[in-house]
Design an enzyme around this catalytic site. Structure first.
Site, PDB file in Angstrom:
ATOM      1  N   THR A   1      17.463 -27.575  87.363  1.00  6.89           N
ATOM      2  CA  THR A   1      17.922 -29.021  87.685  1.00  6.89           C
ATOM      3  C   THR A   1      18.725 -29.353  87.318  1.00  6.89           C
ATOM      4  O   THR A   1      19.837 -28.682  86.059  1.00  6.89           O
ATOM      5  CB  THR A   1      16.378 -28.804  86.664  1.00  6.89           C
ATOM      6  OG1 THR A   1      16.919 -30.178  86.532  1.00  6.89           O
ATOM      7  CG2 THR A   1      16.497 -28.513  85.406  1.00  6.89           C
ATOM      8  N   ASP A   2      19.349 -30.538  87.125  1.00  9.68           N
ATOM      9  CA  ASP A   2      20.346 -30.955  86.899  1.00  9.68           C
ATOM     10  C   ASP A   2      19.876 -31.775  85.673  1.00  9.68           C
ATOM     11  O   ASP A   2      20.408 -32.407  85.516  1.00  9.68           O
ATOM     12  CB  ASP A   2      20.318 -32.222  88.387  1.00  9.68           C
ATOM     13  CG  ASP A   2      19.172 -33.442  87.874  1.00  9.68           C
ATOM     14  OD1 ASP A   2      18.640 -32.921  87.904  1.00  9.68           O
ATOM     15  OD2 ASP A   2      19.621 -34.892  89.048  1.00  9.68           O
ATOM     16  N   GLU A   3      18.316 -31.756  85.030  1.00 11.16           N
ATOM     17  CA  GLU A   3      18.459 -32.540  84.188  1.00 11.16           C
ATOM     18  C   GLU A   3      19.429 -31.628  83.196  1.00 11.16           C
ATOM     19  O   GLU A   3      19.446 -31.998  81.417  1.00 11.16           O
ATOM     20  CB  GLU A   3      17.030 -32.309  83.680  1.00 11.16           C
ATOM     21  CG  GLU A   3      16.382 -33.052  84.628  1.00 11.16           C
ATOM     22  CD  GLU A   3      14.835 -33.266  84.495  1.00 11.16           C
ATOM     23  OE1 GLU A   3      14.738 -33.773  83.409  1.00 11.16           O
ATOM     24  OE2 GLU A   3      14.212 -33.905  85.482  1.00 11.16           O
TER      25      GLU A   3
ATOM     26  N   TYR B   1      11.991 -30.091  78.219  1.00  6.78           N
ATOM     27  CA  TYR B   1      12.100 -29.010  79.308  1.00  6.78           C
ATOM     28  C   TYR B   1      13.699 -28.819  79.647  1.00  6.78           C
ATOM     29  O   TYR B   1      14.103 -27.443  79.901  1.00  6.78           O
ATOM     30  CB  TYR B   1      11.210 -30.288  79.903  1.00  6.78           C
ATOM     31  CG  TYR B   1      12.026 -29.498  81.655  1.00  6.78           C
ATOM     32  CD1 TYR B   1      11.544 -29.100  82.537  1.00  6.78           C
ATOM     33  CD2 TYR B   1      12.570 -30.821  82.422  1.00  6.78           C
ATOM     34  CE1 TYR B   1      12.088 -27.509  83.608  1.00  6.78           C
ATOM     35  CE2 TYR B   1      12.781 -30.308  83.553  1.00  6.78           C
ATOM     36  CZ  TYR B   1      12.221 -29.173  84.368  1.00  6.78           C
ATOM     37  OH  TYR B   1      12.613 -28.784  85.587  1.00  6.78           O
TER      38      TYR B   1
ATOM     39  N   LYS C   1      15.516 -25.063  79.670  1.00  7.42           N
ATOM     40  CA  LYS C   1      15.964 -25.298  81.831  1.00  7.42           C
ATOM     41  C   LYS C   1      17.589 -24.471  81.414  1.00  7.42           C
ATOM     42  O   LYS C   1      17.732 -23.138  82.041  1.00  7.42           O
ATOM     43  CB  LYS C   1      16.211 -25.869  82.589  1.00  7.42           C
ATOM     44  CG  LYS C   1      14.430 -26.129  83.046  1.00  7.42           C
ATOM     45  CD  LYS C   1      14.023 -25.172  83.639  1.00  7.42           C
ATOM     46  CE  LYS C   1      15.008 -24.670  85.122  1.00  7.42           C
ATOM     47  NZ  LYS C   1      13.985 -23.975  85.779  1.00  7.42           N
TER      48      LYS C   1
HETATM   49  P1  NAD Z   1       5.670 -26.448  89.219  1.00  5.12           P
HETATM   50  O1  NAD Z   1       5.626 -26.473  88.082  1.00  5.12           O
HETATM   51  O2  NAD Z   1       5.611 -27.361  90.849  1.00  5.12           O
HETATM   52  O3  NAD Z   1       5.504 -25.352  89.712  1.00  5.12           O
HETATM   53  C1  NAD Z   1       5.599 -23.838  88.867  1.00  5.12           C
HETATM   54  C2  NAD Z   1       5.620 -22.812  89.276  1.00  5.12           C
HETATM   55  O4  NAD Z   1       5.337 -21.979  88.471  1.00  5.12           O
HETATM   56  C3  NAD Z   1       3.235 -22.857  89.836  1.00  5.12           C
HETATM   57  O5  NAD Z   1       3.564 -22.496  90.147  1.00  5.12           O
HETATM   58  C4  NAD Z   1       2.945 -22.432  88.817  1.00  5.12           C
HETATM   59  O6  NAD Z   1       1.952 -21.438  88.342  1.00  5.12           O
HETATM   60  C5  NAD Z   1       4.433 -20.708  87.864  1.00  5.12           C
HETATM   61  N1  NAD Z   1       4.271 -20.771  86.654  1.00  5.12           N
HETATM   62  C6  NAD Z   1       4.691 -20.890  85.477  1.00  5.12           C
HETATM   63  N2  NAD Z   1       4.576 -20.010  84.835  1.00  5.12           N
HETATM   64  C7  NAD Z   1       4.431 -19.086  84.933  1.00  5.12           C
HETATM   65  C8  NAD Z   1       3.987 -18.250  84.393  1.00  5.12           C
HETATM   66  N3  NAD Z   1       4.657 -17.826  82.594  1.00  5.12           N
HETATM   67  N4  NAD Z   1       5.028 -16.714  84.817  1.00  5.12           N
HETATM   68  C9  NAD Z   1       4.393 -17.112  86.386  1.00  5.12           C
HETATM   69  N5  NAD Z   1       3.929 -17.726  86.752  1.00  5.12           N
HETATM   70  C10 NAD Z   1       3.879 -19.137  86.203  1.00  5.12           C
HETATM   71  O7  NAD Z   1       7.230 -26.298  89.591  1.00  5.12           O
HETATM   72  P2  NAD Z   1       8.617 -27.759  90.798  1.00  5.12           P
HETATM   73  O8  NAD Z   1       8.549 -28.490  90.919  1.00  5.12           O
HETATM   74  O9  NAD Z   1       8.111 -26.723  91.611  1.00  5.12           O
HETATM   75  O10 NAD Z   1       9.695 -26.649  90.223  1.00  5.12           O
HETATM   76  C11 NAD Z   1       9.793 -25.191  90.566  1.00  5.12           C
HETATM   77  C12 NAD Z   1      11.454 -24.682  90.341  1.00  5.12           C
HETATM   78  O11 NAD Z   1      12.672 -25.539  90.376  1.00  5.12           O
HETATM   79  C13 NAD Z   1      11.212 -24.409  88.163  1.00  5.12           C
HETATM   80  O12 NAD Z   1      12.151 -24.299  87.655  1.00  5.12           O
HETATM   81  C14 NAD Z   1      12.101 -26.285  88.389  1.00  5.12           C
HETATM   82  O13 NAD Z   1      12.678 -26.121  86.783  1.00  5.12           O
HETATM   83  C15 NAD Z   1      12.979 -25.691  89.878  1.00  5.12           C
HETATM   84  N6  NAD Z   1      13.355 -27.513  89.666  1.00  5.12           N
HETATM   85  C16 NAD Z   1      12.198 -28.599  89.746  1.00  5.12           C
HETATM   86  C17 NAD Z   1      12.079 -29.669  90.314  1.00  5.12           C
HETATM   87  C18 NAD Z   1      11.400 -30.571  90.645  1.00  5.12           C
HETATM   88  O14 NAD Z   1      12.164 -32.115  91.120  1.00  5.12           O
HETATM   89  N7  NAD Z   1      10.950 -30.540  90.982  1.00  5.12           N
HETATM   90  C19 NAD Z   1      13.966 -29.871  90.346  1.00  5.12           C
HETATM   91  C20 NAD Z   1      14.892 -29.098  90.383  1.00  5.12           C
HETATM   92  C21 NAD Z   1      15.049 -28.463  89.998  1.00  5.12           C
HETATM   93  P1  TYD Z   2       8.960 -36.930  87.215  1.00  3.16           P
HETATM   94  O1  TYD Z   2       8.944 -37.217  88.514  1.00  3.16           O
HETATM   95  O2  TYD Z   2       7.852 -36.830  86.094  1.00  3.16           O
HETATM   96  O3  TYD Z   2      10.476 -36.314  86.846  1.00  3.16           O
HETATM   97  P2  TYD Z   2      11.842 -36.342  85.566  1.00  3.16           P
HETATM   98  O4  TYD Z   2      10.840 -36.741  85.238  1.00  3.16           O
HETATM   99  O5  TYD Z   2      11.962 -34.606  85.659  1.00  3.16           O
HETATM  100  O6  TYD Z   2      13.070 -36.891  86.281  1.00  3.16           O
HETATM  101  O7  TYD Z   2       9.395 -38.594  86.744  1.00  3.16           O
HETATM  102  C1  TYD Z   2      10.713 -39.446  87.303  1.00  3.16           C
HETATM  103  C2  TYD Z   2      11.140 -40.669  86.904  1.00  3.16           C
HETATM  104  O8  TYD Z   2       9.500 -41.852  87.037  1.00  3.16           O
HETATM  105  C3  TYD Z   2      11.573 -40.816  85.200  1.00  3.16           C
HETATM  106  O9  TYD Z   2      12.023 -41.819  85.053  1.00  3.16           O
HETATM  107  C4  TYD Z   2      10.157 -40.723  84.957  1.00  3.16           C
HETATM  108  C5  TYD Z   2       9.631 -41.989  85.243  1.00  3.16           C
HETATM  109  N1  TYD Z   2       7.760 -41.580  86.070  1.00  3.16           N
HETATM  110  C6  TYD Z   2       7.272 -43.272  85.395  1.00  3.16           C
HETATM  111  O10 TYD Z   2       7.676 -44.029  85.437  1.00  3.16           O
HETATM  112  N2  TYD Z   2       5.855 -43.003  85.661  1.00  3.16           N
HETATM  113  C7  TYD Z   2       5.254 -41.991  85.630  1.00  3.16           C
HETATM  114  O11 TYD Z   2       3.676 -42.086  85.728  1.00  3.16           O
HETATM  115  C8  TYD Z   2       5.900 -40.707  85.974  1.00  3.16           C
HETATM  116  C9  TYD Z   2       5.353 -39.632  85.344  1.00  3.16           C
HETATM  117  C10 TYD Z   2       7.455 -40.562  85.574  1.00  3.16           C
END
Ligand code: NAD
Ligand code: TYD
Length: 350
Positions: free
Chosen positions: A130-132, A156, A160
């Site tokens: 992630t970019d975070e 988080y 990562k």
């Molecule tokens: P998500 O939370 O929707 O899915 C995570 C999946 O991992 C779930 O299906 C969960 O059951 C599985 N999981 C969790 N713990 C586990 C374990 N111990 N063993 C096996 N499986 C396990 O997450 P997402 O949003 O789809 O993100 C996927 C990846 O992409 C993550 O690594 C996250 O850090 C990265 N990412 C997410 C975003 C975003 O905007 N959502 C952006 C950049 C990177």
């Molecule tokens: P989120 O979707 O949780 O992603 P991330 O924290 O990984 O960026 O949140 C996106 C942005 O929205 C973040 O600045 C937090 C804000 N946010 C709210 O203002 N209200 C909400 O209920 C949630 C879940 C997030």
């Protein structure tokens, strides 16, 4: 080629699984997922019976289980997405994030290293991050590049960042073929309704308050999830070993502007008078340690591998709203908890 995709029942993972299963019929795709609250096999109904797809329920924190799986399946590559992914949950339960995101990732690296016996020809470990990890930007125009120093603030992002360091350490120390990508905030179908966009869509539909943390001035860069899956495909196939790519939408929005835009789309789609949904916006206590701004510079990915986002945000947002309104059953099953029975009902006796 046999590829292990971890976290394939989650939001992004399910899009990656779908893309690989449908695009590469000559690959065998094994989806390993623990099915935590975020894992939903109903995200994959359209591919679950494909000949080149298999689901395995399991926990990446369990090193013995992983080693057995690698010994049995003899994977050629790993695309690692399994993670705890929600910042708010990491604030209330950081240990879970250390276990899955750090220990789980190291377990996977170890299992791959043992299975590949130090020979990484035609093998690849792709870590999705992630970019975070880069921390928070000011309000100016600066962006995260691949050389920006890591500066994570939430449990988080710290977990990562740690996992990214371990992946690089396995490349540098053992010569393992590793690649990493760091992506901005994703949106689109199958997004669990605890994150900003799907939560807001769900609440607007039900005429419930839309919680905005602080003043809503935090800025995120949003990318359509299918564009992320396409970037992962390109990087997996074309990146040089040891390389890192930033993936982003060049699409920055303050949370409040994003939600106002979403409210307009929802009013239109629900045939409500314009301005109806905006009344649901409710400012709530800010998230602790809330990063102000993320912005990704994805120039390297465009220059090296020709990837660019395919969708304008307004178009993607409209598509996403339409998907949520059309897929009421999916959303109802998620919010009622029914989705958690799918594995027992459909898989356990296979
Ligand atoms: P998500 O939370 O929707 O899915 C995570 C999946 O991992 C779930 O299906 C969960 O059951 C599985 N999981 C969790 N713990 C586990 C374990 N111990 N063993 C096996 N499986 C396990 O997450 P997402 O949003 O789809 O993100 C996927 C990846 O992409 C993550 O690594 C996250 O850090 C990265 N990412 C997410 C975003 C975003 O905007 N959502 C952006 C950049 C990177
Ligand atoms: P989120 O979707 O949780 O992603 P991330 O924290 O990984 O960026 O949140 C996106 C942005 O929205 C973040 O600045 C937090 C804000 N946010 C709210 O203002 N209200 C909400 O209920 C949630 C879940 C997030």
């Amino acid at each position: 080629m046999k590829i292990l995709i971890t976290g394939g029942a989650g939001f992004i993972g399910s899009h990656v699984v779908r893309r690989f299963v449908t695009t590469y019929s000559n690959y065998q795709i094994v989806n390993l997922d623990k099915l935590t609250y975020a894992g939903n096999l109903e995200n994959l109904l359209d591919v679950e019976n494909s000949a080149n797809y298999k689901f395995v329920k399991g926990d990446i924190v369990d090193a013995d289980f992983l080693q057995n799986l690698f010994d049995t399946e003899q994977f050629d590559a790993v695309i690692h997405l399994a993670a705890e992914s929600h910042v708010d949950r990491s604030i209330s339960n950081p240990i879970e994030f250390v276990m899955t995101n750090v220990v789980g990732t190291v377990n996977l690296l170890n299992a791959a290293k043992t299975s590949w016996k130090g020979s990484y020809n035609s093998k690849r470990f792709y870590h999705v991050s992630t970019d975070e990890v880069y921390g928070s930007l000011g309000e100016g125009t600066e962006m995260f590049t691949e050389t920006t120093a890591y500066d994570p603030h939430s449990p988080y992002s710290a977990s990562k960042a740690s996992s990214d360091h371990f992946v690089r350490a396995y490349h540098d120390t053992y010569g393992m073929d590793c690649v990493i990508s760091n992506c901005s905030n994703n949106y689109g179908s199958f997004h669990f309704p605890e994150k900003l966009i799907p939560l807001s869509i769900h609440n607007i539909k039900q005429n419930k308050a839309i919680p905005i943390y602080g003043k809503g001035e935090n800025i995120r860069d949003w990318l359509w999830v299918e564009d992320h899956a396409r970037a992962i495909d390109v990087i997996f196939h074309k990146a040089k070993t040891g390389s890192t790519y930033n993936i982003g939408g060049h699409n920055e929005w303050t949370n409040i502007d994003l939600i106002r835009t979403l409210c307009k789309v929802m009013d239109k789609k629900l045939n409500r008078e314009e301005g109806t949904s905006e009344k649901l916006i409710t400012y709530v206590t800010d998230r602790a340690g809330h990063d102000l701004r993320y912005a990704i510079d994805a120039t390297k990915l465009k220059k090296d591998l020709g990837w660019e986002p395919s969708l304008q945000f307004e178009e993607g947002l409209e598509k996403t709203v339409e998907w949520y309104l059309k897929n009421e059953k999916w959303l109802n099953n998620v919010t009622s908890g029914n989705y958690q029975h799918y594995y027992e009902e459909q898989y356990q006796n296979r």
